[in-house]
Write a protein that holds these residues in place. Sequence first.
Motif, PDB file in Angstrom:
ATOM      1  N   GLY B 171       0.784  -1.224   0.000  1.00  0.00           N
ATOM      2  CA  GLY B 171       0.000   0.000   0.000  1.00  0.00           C
ATOM      3  C   GLY B 171       0.820   1.281   0.000  1.00  0.00           C
ATOM      4  O   GLY B 171       0.263   2.374  -0.057  1.00  0.00           O
ATOM      5  N   GLN B 172       2.138   1.197   0.089  1.00  0.00           N
ATOM      6  CA  GLN B 172       2.925   2.430   0.078  1.00  0.00           C
ATOM      7  C   GLN B 172       3.913   2.412  -1.083  1.00  0.00           C
ATOM      8  O   GLN B 172       4.526   1.385  -1.375  1.00  0.00           O
ATOM      9  CB  GLN B 172       3.648   2.611   1.412  1.00  0.00           C
ATOM     10  CG  GLN B 172       4.389   1.380   1.886  1.00  0.00           C
ATOM     11  CD  GLN B 172       4.872   1.520   3.322  1.00  0.00           C
ATOM     12  OE1 GLN B 172       4.431   2.392   4.034  1.00  0.00           O
ATOM     13  NE2 GLN B 172       5.786   0.649   3.696  1.00  0.00           N
ATOM     14  N   PRO B 173       4.073   3.567  -1.757  1.00  0.00           N
ATOM     15  CA  PRO B 173       4.899   3.622  -2.965  1.00  0.00           C
ATOM     16  C   PRO B 173       6.330   3.145  -2.740  1.00  0.00           C
ATOM     17  O   PRO B 173       6.934   2.572  -3.642  1.00  0.00           O
ATOM     18  CB  PRO B 173       4.881   5.104  -3.345  1.00  0.00           C
ATOM     19  CG  PRO B 173       3.660   5.664  -2.695  1.00  0.00           C
ATOM     20  CD  PRO B 173       3.431   4.855  -1.456  1.00  0.00           C
ATOM     21  N   GLN B 174       6.885   3.325  -1.533  1.00  0.00           N
ATOM     22  CA  GLN B 174       8.290   2.967  -1.309  1.00  0.00           C
ATOM     23  C   GLN B 174       8.512   1.455  -1.381  1.00  0.00           C
ATOM     24  O   GLN B 174       9.554   0.988  -1.792  1.00  0.00           O
ATOM     25  CB  GLN B 174       8.788   3.455   0.069  1.00  0.00           C
ATOM     26  CG  GLN B 174       8.612   4.929   0.315  1.00  0.00           C
ATOM     27  CD  GLN B 174       7.289   5.229   1.005  1.00  0.00           C
ATOM     28  OE1 GLN B 174       6.222   4.826   0.515  1.00  0.00           O
ATOM     29  NE2 GLN B 174       7.349   5.929   2.128  1.00  0.00           N
ATOM     30  N   THR B 175       7.512   0.668  -0.927  1.00  0.00           N
ATOM     31  CA  THR B 175       7.734  -0.777  -0.836  1.00  0.00           C
ATOM     32  C   THR B 175       6.949  -1.581  -1.861  1.00  0.00           C
ATOM     33  O   THR B 175       7.230  -2.764  -2.064  1.00  0.00           O
ATOM     34  CB  THR B 175       7.344  -1.285   0.560  1.00  0.00           C
ATOM     35  OG1 THR B 175       5.995  -0.902   0.821  1.00  0.00           O
ATOM     36  CG2 THR B 175       8.264  -0.733   1.629  1.00  0.00           C
ATOM     37  N   ALA B 176       5.973  -0.977  -2.520  1.00  0.00           N
ATOM     38  CA  ALA B 176       5.055  -1.757  -3.355  1.00  0.00           C
ATOM     39  C   ALA B 176       5.771  -2.478  -4.497  1.00  0.00           C
ATOM     40  O   ALA B 176       5.585  -3.678  -4.703  1.00  0.00           O
ATOM     41  CB  ALA B 176       3.955  -0.846  -3.910  1.00  0.00           C
ATOM     42  N   LEU B 177       6.627  -1.713  -5.231  1.00  0.00           N
ATOM     43  CA  LEU B 177       7.298  -2.343  -6.373  1.00  0.00           C
ATOM     44  C   LEU B 177       8.220  -3.475  -5.897  1.00  0.00           C
ATOM     45  O   LEU B 177       8.281  -4.539  -6.507  1.00  0.00           O
ATOM     46  CB  LEU B 177       8.095  -1.295  -7.159  1.00  0.00           C
ATOM     47  CG  LEU B 177       8.679  -1.790  -8.491  1.00  0.00           C
ATOM     48  CD1 LEU B 177       7.581  -2.286  -9.419  1.00  0.00           C
ATOM     49  CD2 LEU B 177       9.484  -0.695  -9.181  1.00  0.00           C
ATOM     50  N   GLY B 178       8.911  -3.246  -4.795  1.00  0.00           N
ATOM     51  CA  GLY B 178       9.780  -4.279  -4.229  1.00  0.00           C
ATOM     52  C   GLY B 178       8.992  -5.527  -3.879  1.00  0.00           C
ATOM     53  O   GLY B 178       9.411  -6.651  -4.190  1.00  0.00           O
ATOM     54  N   ALA B 179       7.813  -5.335  -3.279  1.00  0.00           N
ATOM     55  CA  ALA B 179       6.985  -6.473  -2.896  1.00  0.00           C
ATOM     56  C   ALA B 179       6.540  -7.255  -4.121  1.00  0.00           C
ATOM     57  O   ALA B 179       6.516  -8.495  -4.117  1.00  0.00           O
ATOM     58  CB  ALA B 179       5.781  -5.983  -2.105  1.00  0.00           C
ATOM     59  N   VAL B 180       6.213  -6.513  -5.200  1.00  0.00           N
ATOM     60  CA  VAL B 180       5.803  -7.185  -6.443  1.00  0.00           C
ATOM     61  C   VAL B 180       6.974  -7.961  -7.044  1.00  0.00           C
ATOM     62  O   VAL B 180       6.817  -9.079  -7.534  1.00  0.00           O
ATOM     63  CB  VAL B 180       5.258  -6.140  -7.447  1.00  0.00           C
ATOM     64  CG1 VAL B 180       5.077  -6.767  -8.823  1.00  0.00           C
ATOM     65  CG2 VAL B 180       3.943  -5.568  -6.941  1.00  0.00           C
ATOM     66  N   ILE B 254      -4.050  -8.620  -9.106  1.00  0.00           N
ATOM     67  CA  ILE B 254      -4.459  -9.069  -7.778  1.00  0.00           C
ATOM     68  C   ILE B 254      -3.831  -8.198  -6.690  1.00  0.00           C
ATOM     69  O   ILE B 254      -4.473  -7.799  -5.736  1.00  0.00           O
ATOM     70  CB  ILE B 254      -4.009 -10.536  -7.547  1.00  0.00           C
ATOM     71  CG1 ILE B 254      -4.508 -11.426  -8.669  1.00  0.00           C
ATOM     72  CG2 ILE B 254      -4.453 -11.035  -6.181  1.00  0.00           C
ATOM     73  CD1 ILE B 254      -6.001 -11.554  -8.761  1.00  0.00           C
ATOM     74  N   LEU B 255      -2.544  -7.889  -6.862  1.00  0.00           N
ATOM     75  CA  LEU B 255      -1.797  -7.295  -5.751  1.00  0.00           C
ATOM     76  C   LEU B 255      -2.006  -5.787  -5.627  1.00  0.00           C
ATOM     77  O   LEU B 255      -2.328  -5.289  -4.558  1.00  0.00           O
ATOM     78  CB  LEU B 255      -0.301  -7.592  -5.916  1.00  0.00           C
ATOM     79  CG  LEU B 255       0.116  -9.057  -5.758  1.00  0.00           C
ATOM     80  CD1 LEU B 255       1.599  -9.224  -6.057  1.00  0.00           C
ATOM     81  CD2 LEU B 255      -0.186  -9.554  -4.351  1.00  0.00           C
ATOM     82  N   THR B 256      -1.802  -5.043  -6.732  1.00  0.00           N
ATOM     83  CA  THR B 256      -1.760  -3.578  -6.586  1.00  0.00           C
ATOM     84  C   THR B 256      -2.577  -2.817  -7.620  1.00  0.00           C
ATOM     85  O   THR B 256      -2.840  -1.634  -7.444  1.00  0.00           O
ATOM     86  CB  THR B 256      -0.313  -3.084  -6.723  1.00  0.00           C
ATOM     87  OG1 THR B 256       0.156  -3.444  -8.020  1.00  0.00           O
ATOM     88  CG2 THR B 256       0.581  -3.686  -5.667  1.00  0.00           C
ATOM     89  N   LYS B 257      -2.923  -3.445  -8.710  1.00  0.00           N
ATOM     90  CA  LYS B 257      -3.569  -2.759  -9.838  1.00  0.00           C
ATOM     91  C   LYS B 257      -2.763  -1.542 -10.283  1.00  0.00           C
ATOM     92  O   LYS B 257      -3.306  -0.501 -10.646  1.00  0.00           O
ATOM     93  CB  LYS B 257      -4.999  -2.339  -9.482  1.00  0.00           C
ATOM     94  CG  LYS B 257      -5.886  -3.527  -9.123  1.00  0.00           C
ATOM     95  CD  LYS B 257      -7.333  -3.149  -9.203  1.00  0.00           C
ATOM     96  CE  LYS B 257      -8.253  -4.210  -8.620  1.00  0.00           C
ATOM     97  NZ  LYS B 257      -7.911  -5.580  -8.996  1.00  0.00           N
ATOM     98  N   GLY B 258      -1.449  -1.667 -10.220  1.00  0.00           N
ATOM     99  CA  GLY B 258      -0.598  -0.585 -10.732  1.00  0.00           C
ATOM    100  C   GLY B 258      -0.303   0.490  -9.699  1.00  0.00           C
ATOM    101  O   GLY B 258       0.597   1.300  -9.887  1.00  0.00           O
TER     102      GLY B 258
END
Lengths: 378, 313
Positions: B171-180, B254-258
């Motif tokens: 849910g936060q821009p700093q970690t979202a891409l890393g989580a994906v 599923i995870l973030t929708k971008g």
Amino acid sequence: MTSLAGNAAADPAFLRIDRVTRTFDGGGGVNDLSLTIPRGGFTVLLGPSGCGKSTTLRLIAGLETPDSGRIVIDGRDVTALPPSQRGLSIVFQSYALFPHLSVEENIVFGLKVRRIARAERERKLKEALALTGLTGLEARRPAQLSGGQRQRVALARAIVADHPLCLMDEPLSNLDAKLRHSVRQDIRALQRRLGMTVVYVTHDQTEAMGMADQVILMRAGRIEQMGPPATLYETPATAFAAGFLGAPPMTMIPGDLVPLTAPGGSARARLDVGVRGEALKLMPEGEGLLPATVIASEFLGAETFVYLALAGGAQVTARVPGRDERAPGTTLSVSWPEAATHWFDRDSGARISAAAVAPSSAAGAAGPNPSAPVRAAG
Amino acid sequence: MTLTSPMDTRPADPRPMDPIARQRRRMTAIYGWLLVMPALVLLTLFAFLPTITTLWASFHSRGTARRPSVFNGVENYADLLADPTFWTVIGNNVLYAAVTIPVSIALALLMALWADAKLPARGFVRSAYFTPTVLPMVAAANLWLFFYTPGIGVIDSFTSLFGLPSVNWLGQPQTALGAVMVVTIWKEAGFFMIFYLAALQTIPPDLREAAQVEGASRFTYLRRVLLPLLMPTTAFIFINALINSVKLIDHLFILTKGGPNNATKLALYWIWEMAFSYFDRVHAAAMTALVLLVLAVVAIVQFSVIDKRIHYR
């Protein structure tokens, strides 16, 4: 490079295997094996497949660890040492050349690993290339070489390491028959020139006879007989040794067919008589020891193999010099000199010699064989 | 009409042929065309035609009922370059590829080396590594959603044991891409491992023993022998990973929708969004054309440059 045999005088046994056992779940391996290999000698481990000869080689190399026993190389117990610290090189059956490296890089691979200075490396490389006749092929990849050339690269890689001991695992089995013969002589000459101690594994008895100073004949994980090729050929310690060396193999005739006196007066019915093909003489019917009928003959140029059926159903092969014109069906008789008769116990396979008369026929053979008989009686 | 077989490479014979020979030749030609027909039809329908219509659309304006579509040159492309989202997406995708490709390849190699060794439970290890590959990406994403959910997810439940605060990974821009990226690597590494495992098994054990006798350490053997011999596999995996880094977006749905704030928006997801959420077909087409161009360049580089430096057996 020729300084390998420097401290030769110290101990004639360069390599000693002491009661080594190594068994595998699937069978094979070696059992309570002891042998010594002299310095600077060419020793051939001979035997049928699965007899433990390759296991023995791998044990010496350190690619296998013995379950029990000791291995001593040049007075140093190496049983627990890794292959690289045993001071030996190996020529593999598949040559085990690195396919992505050039001939030159393959040969100096070990020198680079051991951080030998460049000048020294170049010098040794040149020497090894010249010795194996590979000069000019340095830049080729293994895939661009013929089988014989690959074999020589493997040999050069073994030479360049300067180790006193070289192990060869059926190095000629991937070559065609013609090449095999000439490479045999090359390897032998190279070994003499460099004074290396070579342990050579093969299942080909002609290779063993032609190259070895000492043959170690193995069977089912044990040593069947050990000695110079001539000894193995002339006084085989067991029926197995008699049958394994020589082409055609020594003919075995049931003892009760042969009207000769067995040594020590043993019952002939429990013995076999072995006769070499070249000792068999073909005579007109009635003159020889046993009547026989020609089944077929095989003309080989310098000699002819004549296949004969004896009266009792046994088959023998006679080796006749030159050409033999006897047609199949011809009846004749065979004979052989008394001295060419070898007696073997039928159950144990052990040699029965006239000199050492055994109290019972099941007793072991006299002679250079410490571990026979190997076959369980009965 | 002259009908020649696609396989027919003979030069045309200027002499008149006798009717029987001509008939026979025509039969061969028909036979040849029939053989290539299924592939030709399918490729035309699902690859060539869509490519051409996409390119066509990318050079035309968006048509409406009142204003039909007209040719407008590179205007759609210019619009894309002027859009800050475009640069965010490109940046995301480059970072995504730059992390997931090397990490999943390195991980695949490590796992393969381990699974190739003589382990007691080798079969179990291999299938365990391969399991993520068998799962559909959507299922895998749902699984990871369960890991990442703040407060009640597996990760948070675990970290809360040590008194760490709850983190909203997706849910936060700093970690979202890393989580994906973690999900992608987890999914891909097992798949690539299979290729390495297969390649490792074609390398004869003699080579290891020869190196061992020469005194090479395990690391030297890996660097001087194993890695060079695995290069063809690595090149193949690299290309696959590169294509997947553009192609594989199922988990984003599923995870973030971008989101959040475009932090996990990748090229293909953006194209899908433009085409099917905003019905902006022409800009989606232009973006598709750019992606195709990049992939084509990569393929050409791969075949012309990297291939020459690889030893194929």
